[in-house]
Write a protein that holds these residues in place. Structure first.
Motif, PDB file in Angstrom:
ATOM      1  N   LEU A 313       0.797  -0.981  -0.174  1.00 37.06           N
ATOM      2  CA  LEU A 313      -0.016   0.166  -0.203  1.00 37.06           C
ATOM      3  C   LEU A 313       0.777   1.148   0.382  1.00 37.06           C
ATOM      4  CD1 LEU A 313      -3.193  -0.982   2.983  1.00 37.06           C
ATOM      5  CD2 LEU A 313      -2.798  -1.461   0.176  1.00 37.06           C
ATOM      6  N   ARG A 314       2.205   0.834   0.708  1.00 42.44           N
ATOM      7  CA  ARG A 314       2.648   2.155   0.255  1.00 42.44           C
ATOM      8  C   ARG A 314       3.136   2.419  -0.856  1.00 42.44           C
ATOM      9  NH1 ARG A 314       6.137   0.720   4.391  1.00 42.44           N
ATOM     10  NH2 ARG A 314       4.540   1.537   6.590  1.00 42.44           N
ATOM     11  N   GLY A 315       3.923   1.616  -1.348  1.00 41.96           N
ATOM     12  CA  GLY A 315       4.465   2.240  -2.698  1.00 41.96           C
ATOM     13  C   GLY A 315       3.371   2.494  -3.515  1.00 41.96           C
ATOM     14  N   ILE A 316       1.778   2.301  -3.590  1.00 42.97           N
ATOM     15  CA  ILE A 316       1.066   2.417  -4.077  1.00 42.97           C
ATOM     16  C   ILE A 316       0.590   4.140  -3.596  1.00 42.97           C
ATOM     17  CG2 ILE A 316      -1.435   2.228  -4.302  1.00 42.97           C
ATOM     18  CD1 ILE A 316      -1.353  -0.486  -4.079  1.00 42.97           C
ATOM     19  N   GLU A 317       0.661   4.544  -2.594  1.00 45.61           N
ATOM     20  CA  GLU A 317       0.817   5.474  -2.387  1.00 45.61           C
ATOM     21  C   GLU A 317       1.269   6.239  -2.480  1.00 45.61           C
ATOM     22  OE1 GLU A 317       0.669   6.934   2.464  1.00 45.61           O
ATOM     23  OE2 GLU A 317      -0.878   5.890   1.878  1.00 45.61           O
ATOM     24  N   ASP A 318       2.741   6.267  -3.046  1.00 40.84           N
ATOM     25  CA  ASP A 318       4.115   6.850  -3.245  1.00 40.84           C
ATOM     26  C   ASP A 318       3.738   7.140  -4.891  1.00 40.84           C
ATOM     27  OD1 ASP A 318       5.421   6.779  -0.949  1.00 40.84           O
ATOM     28  OD2 ASP A 318       5.851   5.533  -1.109  1.00 40.84           O
ATOM     29  N   HIS A 319       2.769   6.256  -5.717  1.00 41.72           N
ATOM     30  CA  HIS A 319       3.048   5.994  -6.754  1.00 41.72           C
ATOM     31  C   HIS A 319       2.093   7.784  -7.233  1.00 41.72           C
ATOM     32  CE1 HIS A 319       3.275   5.126 -10.850  1.00 41.72           C
ATOM     33  NE2 HIS A 319       1.513   5.842 -11.223  1.00 41.72           N
ATOM     34  N   LEU A 320       0.308   7.475  -6.617  1.00 40.58           N
ATOM     35  CA  LEU A 320      -0.491   7.890  -6.378  1.00 40.58           C
ATOM     36  C   LEU A 320      -0.236   9.861  -6.829  1.00 40.58           C
ATOM     37  CD1 LEU A 320      -3.293   6.244  -4.423  1.00 40.58           C
ATOM     38  CD2 LEU A 320      -2.830   6.482  -7.237  1.00 40.58           C
ATOM     39  N   ARG A 321      -0.964  10.532  -7.783  1.00 43.11           N
ATOM     40  CA  ARG A 321      -0.337  12.099  -7.128  1.00 43.11           C
ATOM     41  C   ARG A 321      -1.737  12.716  -7.532  1.00 43.11           C
ATOM     42  NH1 ARG A 321       3.702  10.373  -6.703  1.00 43.11           N
ATOM     43  NH2 ARG A 321       5.060  10.983  -7.544  1.00 43.11           N
ATOM     44  N   LEU A 322      -2.555  12.728  -6.122  1.00 43.13           N
ATOM     45  CA  LEU A 322      -3.603  13.635  -5.855  1.00 43.13           C
ATOM     46  C   LEU A 322      -2.922  15.027  -4.695  1.00 43.13           C
ATOM     47  CD1 LEU A 322      -5.772  10.672  -3.963  1.00 43.13           C
ATOM     48  CD2 LEU A 322      -5.541  12.221  -6.522  1.00 43.13           C
ATOM     49  N   LEU A 323      -3.296  15.830  -4.752  1.00 46.50           N
ATOM     50  CA  LEU A 323      -3.041  17.061  -4.842  1.00 46.50           C
ATOM     51  C   LEU A 323      -3.195  17.744  -2.776  1.00 46.50           C
ATOM     52  CD1 LEU A 323      -4.989  19.560  -7.421  1.00 46.50           C
ATOM     53  CD2 LEU A 323      -1.977  18.716  -6.918  1.00 46.50           C
ATOM     54  N   LYS A 324      -4.415  16.904  -2.620  1.00 44.35           N
ATOM     55  CA  LYS A 324      -4.793  16.750  -1.233  1.00 44.35           C
ATOM     56  C   LYS A 324      -4.147  15.284  -0.030  1.00 44.35           C
ATOM     57  CE  LYS A 324      -8.299  20.377  -1.427  1.00 44.35           C
ATOM     58  NZ  LYS A 324      -9.535  20.085  -1.855  1.00 44.35           N
ATOM     59  N   ALA A 325      -3.415  14.211  -1.137  1.00 46.36           N
ATOM     60  CA  ALA A 325      -3.058  13.445  -0.552  1.00 46.36           C
ATOM     61  C   ALA A 325      -2.513  13.432   0.898  1.00 46.36           C
ATOM     62  CB  ALA A 325      -1.919  12.680  -1.357  1.00 46.36           C
ATOM     63  N   LYS A 326      -2.752  13.272   1.967  1.00 40.60           N
ATOM     64  CA  LYS A 326      -1.770  12.757   3.470  1.00 40.60           C
ATOM     65  C   LYS A 326      -1.198  11.778   3.381  1.00 40.60           C
ATOM     66  CE  LYS A 326      -6.480  14.618   5.266  1.00 40.60           C
ATOM     67  NZ  LYS A 326      -7.180  14.533   6.793  1.00 40.60           N
ATOM     68  N   GLU A 327       0.132  12.568   4.278  1.00 41.05           N
ATOM     69  CA  GLU A 327       1.043  10.898   4.726  1.00 41.05           C
ATOM     70  C   GLU A 327       0.202   9.820   5.152  1.00 41.05           C
ATOM     71  OE1 GLU A 327       5.006   9.901   6.268  1.00 41.05           O
ATOM     72  OE2 GLU A 327       4.058  12.749   6.583  1.00 41.05           O
ATOM     73  N   GLY A 328       0.489   8.901   4.679  1.00 46.13           N
ATOM     74  CA  GLY A 328      -0.420   7.428   5.004  1.00 46.13           C
ATOM     75  C   GLY A 328      -2.070   7.302   4.897  1.00 46.13           C
ATOM     76  N   MET A 329      -1.745   7.821   3.789  1.00 38.29           N
ATOM     77  CA  MET A 329      -3.575   7.768   3.772  1.00 38.29           C
ATOM     78  C   MET A 329      -3.955   6.096   3.006  1.00 38.29           C
ATOM     79  SD  MET A 329      -4.763   9.402  -0.330  1.00 38.29           S
ATOM     80  CE  MET A 329      -3.830   8.598  -0.950  1.00 38.29           C
TER      81      MET A 329
END
Length: 428
Positions: A313-329
């Protein structure tokens, strides 16, 4: 990157609109042809996400570049990278060991093969193709992109890896034609023995080391044609190639119903089928060996399994590009448990759920993924029991005899429209 660069639209790492359009609309040839496989192999790791921007930074972009940035973000969010999951590492270990061992064999009459089985959306094809492409990269680098077994004076393509799919209606002839289609070879007006010989010559002349045959679960062993196809596959193992078969629930298809699992070698031993001839061509009676590896889903029971899932999940989170994405989303709070519950750890369903969530987050302006957003997304069926997935694999299996005679009772023929001859007037 400073504010002046943003105002001028000089966003480092952001392609032009023409380049983005080319990525979206450009041709993507299927990998079951030589050109398609080479395109996949060359481009599989080239995608680079755009830089991360905050809402404020994105507003500083000119309107046209802001549109380009959002378009590229959408392209990024639906193209999640292939990660080194525990399942992929297990499959890689088996395939790499088999490929390395077989390519070092000298004058071996037959090459052991690999079967990769798993349920739908478990990532079998993606895993096998990525592993095989990496092998081809290493093989070409080792031999300076030249075929070490090339025949002098020829211009044959060098294809260390061949990827094809099992024909929907499989016969020995259709499988041969499918393999020859990879090289765009003219295979018309050939008898089956000639086609088999042409396949053998093509595999040798093109320097093929690995032959991947996908969707092998289309074979059903109660059909004579499919038994002949399996005999042909065994024959291909004597052509100095490593056979890699992938499919859904391979043990349940009947391909291994006569096989014995050797606990010492951790391999499946396949004895010859009753059909020992392929339309007049004798196949070798040497015992062949396949190593069956199951590609599983994520589990969430032990600390190690939990860590593996969260790392993915962390790898997916690092790849996503969302303007308001929070760390640990995706990795903090109850989100990992929620995603496991929604997808049962199936990697394909997980990717689809997050990709759809990212698209909805951009469209709505929320620019963040949470459980409330994902609750609105339906991904087929939220399964917690994989046993139902075996129903599709069992559709084509003959029903057992219930008459007690050893033969299936045949349905009576409809005689409504039969012509019984001229009517007897005396009886009328």
């Amino acid at each position: 990157m400073n504010n002046d660069d943003l105002a001028a639209g000089r966003l480092q790492g952001l392609p032009s609109r023409k380049q983005i359009a080319a990525m979206m609309l450009g041709t993507n040839p299927h990998r079951h042809t030589f050109s398609g496989w080479q395109h996949y192999r060359a481009t599989r790791t080239r995608f680079v996400p755009p830089p991360r921007l905050t809402v404020r930074q994105r507003r500083q972009l000119p309107d046209d570049r802001a549109y380009d940035y959002d378009l590229y973000r959408r392209l990024t969010n639906v193209n999640l990278p292939l990660q080194d999951t525990p399942m992929l590492l297990k499959v890689r270990q088996v395939i790499e060991r088999r490929l390395q061992g077989n390519t070092l064999r000298i004058n071996s009459p037959t090459m052991p093969g690999v079967m990769v089985s798993g349920w739908g959306n478990h990532g079998k094809t993606a895993a096998v193709c990525a592993i095989a492409a990496a092998f081809e990269d290493a093989w070409l680098a080792l031999h300076q992109s030249l075929n070490p077994e090339a025949i002098p004076g020829t211009w044959d393509l060098h294809a260390p890896v061949v990827y094809v799919q099992t024909p929907v209606t499989a016969t020995p002839k259709s499988l041969c034609e499918t393999i020859l289609n990879f090289f765009a070879l003219n295979r018309w007006k050939f008898t089956l023995p000639q086609l088999i010989r042409l396949v053998a010559d093509s595999l040798r002349d093109h320097g093929v080391k690995a032959l991947i045959i996908d969707d092998i679960n289309r074979l059903r062993m109660h059909r004579a044609d499919d038994q002949d196809v399996l005999d042909l596959l065994r024959g291909l193992m004597s052509f100095n190639v490593t056979l890699i078969l992938t499919g859904v629930n391979i043990p349940g298809t009947g391909l291994l119903r006569e096989a014995a699992f050797n606990q010492g070698t951790r391999q499946w031993t396949l004895p010859p089928l009753e059909a020992t001839r392929v339309h007049g061509m004798e196949v070798t009676q040497i015992e062949r060996r396949f190593e069956l590896v199951e590609i599983d889903r994520f589990h969430y029971d032990t600390p190690q399994e939990m860590q593996a899932f969260v790392a993915h999940l962390r790898g997916i989170e690092d790849h996503l590009r969302l303007l308001k994405a929070k760390e640990g989303m995706l990795t903090t709070g109850s989100m990992p448990e929620y995603l496991m519950r929604r997808t049962n750890g199936v990697i394909g369903l997980l990717s689809r759920l997050i990709e759809d969530g990212a698209q909805d987050a951009m469209t709505s302006g929320k620019e963040n993924i949470d459980q409330a957003l994902l609750d609105q997304i339906i991904i087929g069926r939220d399964t917690s029991d994989e046993e139902d997935e075996g129903v599709e694999a069992k559709k084509d299996v003959p029903r057992p005899d219930r008459t007690g005679t050893g033969k299936r009772r045949r349905k009576p023929r409809n005689t409504v429209f039969d012509d019984h001859g001229p009517r007897d007037e005396a009886a009328g």
